[in-house]
Design a protein around this motif. Structure first.
Motif, short mmCIF file in Angstrom:
data_model
loop_
_atom_site.label_atom_id
_atom_site.label_comp_id
_atom_site.label_asym_id
_atom_site.label_seq_id
_atom_site.Cartn_x
_atom_site.Cartn_y
_atom_site.Cartn_z
N GLY A 74 0.82 -1.21 0.00
CA GLY A 74 0.00 0.00 0.00
C GLY A 74 0.85 1.26 0.00
N ILE A 75 1.90 1.30 0.83
CA ILE A 75 2.79 2.47 0.88
C ILE A 75 3.49 2.65 -0.47
N SER A 76 3.95 1.54 -1.06
CA SER A 76 4.62 1.62 -2.36
C SER A 76 3.69 2.14 -3.44
N LEU A 77 2.43 1.71 -3.42
CA LEU A 77 1.47 2.17 -4.43
C LEU A 77 1.21 3.67 -4.31
N ILE A 78 1.18 4.17 -3.07
CA ILE A 78 1.00 5.61 -2.88
C ILE A 78 2.17 6.39 -3.48
N VAL A 79 3.40 5.90 -3.23
CA VAL A 79 4.59 6.55 -3.79
C VAL A 79 4.53 6.53 -5.32
N ILE A 80 4.16 5.38 -5.89
CA ILE A 80 4.09 5.27 -7.35
C ILE A 80 3.04 6.23 -7.92
N LEU A 81 1.87 6.28 -7.28
CA LEU A 81 0.79 7.15 -7.77
C LEU A 81 1.22 8.61 -7.74
N VAL A 82 1.79 9.05 -6.64
CA VAL A 82 2.23 10.44 -6.54
C VAL A 82 3.30 10.75 -7.59
N SER A 83 4.24 9.82 -7.77
CA SER A 83 5.32 10.03 -8.73
C SER A 83 4.77 10.13 -10.16
N VAL A 84 3.83 9.25 -10.50
CA VAL A 84 3.23 9.28 -11.84
C VAL A 84 2.55 10.62 -12.09
N VAL A 85 1.79 11.12 -11.12
CA VAL A 85 1.08 12.38 -11.28
C VAL A 85 2.05 13.54 -11.46
N VAL A 86 3.12 13.57 -10.63
CA VAL A 86 4.08 14.68 -10.71
C VAL A 86 4.81 14.68 -12.05
N ILE A 87 5.35 13.53 -12.45
CA ILE A 87 6.10 13.45 -13.72
C ILE A 87 5.18 13.75 -14.90
#
Length: 410
Positions: free
Chosen positions: A263-276
């Motif tokens: 769950g923590i990893s998915l949050i990091v991935i989601l935020v990173s995808v949105v920012v990039i």
């Protein structure tokens, strides 16, 4: 293809601010993913290697076990390292609860009692006693030494009267923070002394044990498995308890722990995808006429996609290795602090050292980071491929018209 690569490199140089922001976003996402993955891997490995020292080296225990039930347990192949213990008596302690327990050698080993001995040894025969200095102080003896004789007022249960008993001090145990907090202290006596207070037929044990490797068990199903095995030996369900921490780490972290990390990893991935994605989106809007000109010169949709893809991957090639390196260093430092903190809470435990940095985990973190960048590039790639030369010219004309308009006087 060389032309596309040169164009991608030229775009990165011309848009340095955007390039730095994207590379920084990739670096931070890789850094966080590496820290989470490496720290989680180290935590699982550390707790699995030291599960017995942290939580006791047993899967569960049965309470109120009779001699016949104990015999049935020892005969079954599912149970290994079976130990038994029992409360022998309680002693007067001036307001504190002083208990006297008996454990056989296996039960003592299962709960790491030998590691708690600071001086001497555990009781073996007769009226020998091993306890902490706090226990002896509550009983009225300020500075006990090995071989000293102490007299305690003890009774075996609430229905019995206190009677004076002499004990020989055979061991001094290390202090327990939990005992001081609960104002309850335990001393340990021999099986011979316990047998003198409880004749056969009146004895009741607490049995702790581990399970054979053939038994499928983990923290999620531990209670059900232990109840089923207990029923085969005549143990009632209310007398069955599992060692949750040991089952969680020695056998399987369980779905809850794994889901938390995922769950923590998915949050990091989601935020990173949105920012990039947002950074690329802004850059594309600003250069829409340039992409239109490239398409007017004969570039195909695939080549335009390749242009955006190579820009993103070039920045990922910078951010991902830096994120892996710094993330690994941070994970090692955080894990070292975690182990030191655990050592302070669980005193006098010699932990088995584990390697936090794992090549497979690093490769997995790098792959996830690369997929994160790829996901962030998907929509910008489609957007650039859908640009028409006519729209680019209109955008350029509108931009020039707005720049030419001014207010002035005759």
């Amino acid at each position: 293809m060389k032309t596309i690569t040169k164009l991608a490199a030229s775009n990165l140089r011309q848009n340095r601010t955007r390039s730095i922001l994207i590379a920084l976003s990739v670096f931070l996402s890789t850094f966080l993913l590496t820290v989470i993955a490496e720290f989680g891997n180290g935590l699982v490995s550390h707790n699995r290697a030291n599960a017995g020292k942290i939580a006791g080296n047993f899967c569960g225990q049965f309470n109120s076990v009779t001699e016949e039930q104990y015999g049935a347990i020892t005969k079954r192949s599912e149970f290994i390292a079976v130990g038994r213990m029992a409360k022998a008596a309680e002693a007067e302690g001036g307001g504190a609860k002083l208990g006297l327990l008996w454990m056989d050698p296996q039960a003592a080993e299962n709960v790491n009692l030998p590691d708690a001995v600071a001086e001497g040894r555990l009781p073996e025969a007769g009226h020998e006693l091993a306890a902490s200095k706090e226990f002896f102080e509550k009983a009225g003896f300020s500075d006990p030494k090995l071989g000293d004789t102490v007299t305690l007022s003890v009774r075996r249960d609430l229905a019995s009267k206190f009677m004076e008993q002499e004990f020989t001090v055979c061991g001094i145990l290390r202090p327990s923070d939990a005992s001081g907090f609960q104002k309850s202290f335990q001393g340990y006596v021999s099986g011979e002394f316990y047998g003198s207070l409880f004749p056969e037929g009146q004895r009741s044990y607490t049995v702790n044990f581990r399970l054979n490797e053939s038994v499928a068990i983990n923290a999620d199903i531990g209670e059900e498995v232990l109840k089923e095995l207990g029923a085969l030996c005549g143990i009632e369900e209310q007398h069955v308890s599992k060692n949750h921490a040991y089952l969680m780490w020695a056998y399987d972290p369980g779905t809850e722990t794994m889901m938390a990390c995922i769950g923590i990893s998915l949050i990091v991935i989601l935020v990173s995808v949105v920012v990039i994605y947002n950074i690329f989106q802004v850059g594309i809007v600003q250069k829409i006429q340039e992409y239109g000109k490239i398409k007017a010169l004969g570039a195909t949709k695939k080549q335009l996609k390749q242009l955006i893809f190579r820009e993103g991957m070039a920045l990922a090639a910078i951010g991902i290795p830096l994120g892996l390196a710094t993330g690994s260093a941070a994970a090692v430092l955080l894990f070292r602090q975690f182990v030191l903190g655990s050592g302070e809470m669980i005193q006098d435990v010699d932990f088995v050292q584990v390697n936090v940095v794992s090549v497979p985990v690093l490769l997995l973190a790098a792959l996830i980071a690369w997929l994160t960048v790829w996901l962030a590039l998907k929509k910008p790639m489609r957007l650039v491929a859908s640009i028409s030369p006519v729209e680019a010219v209109r955008y350029q004309e509108n931009t020039k018209a707005k720049r030419a308009a001014r207010k002035g006087k005759k």
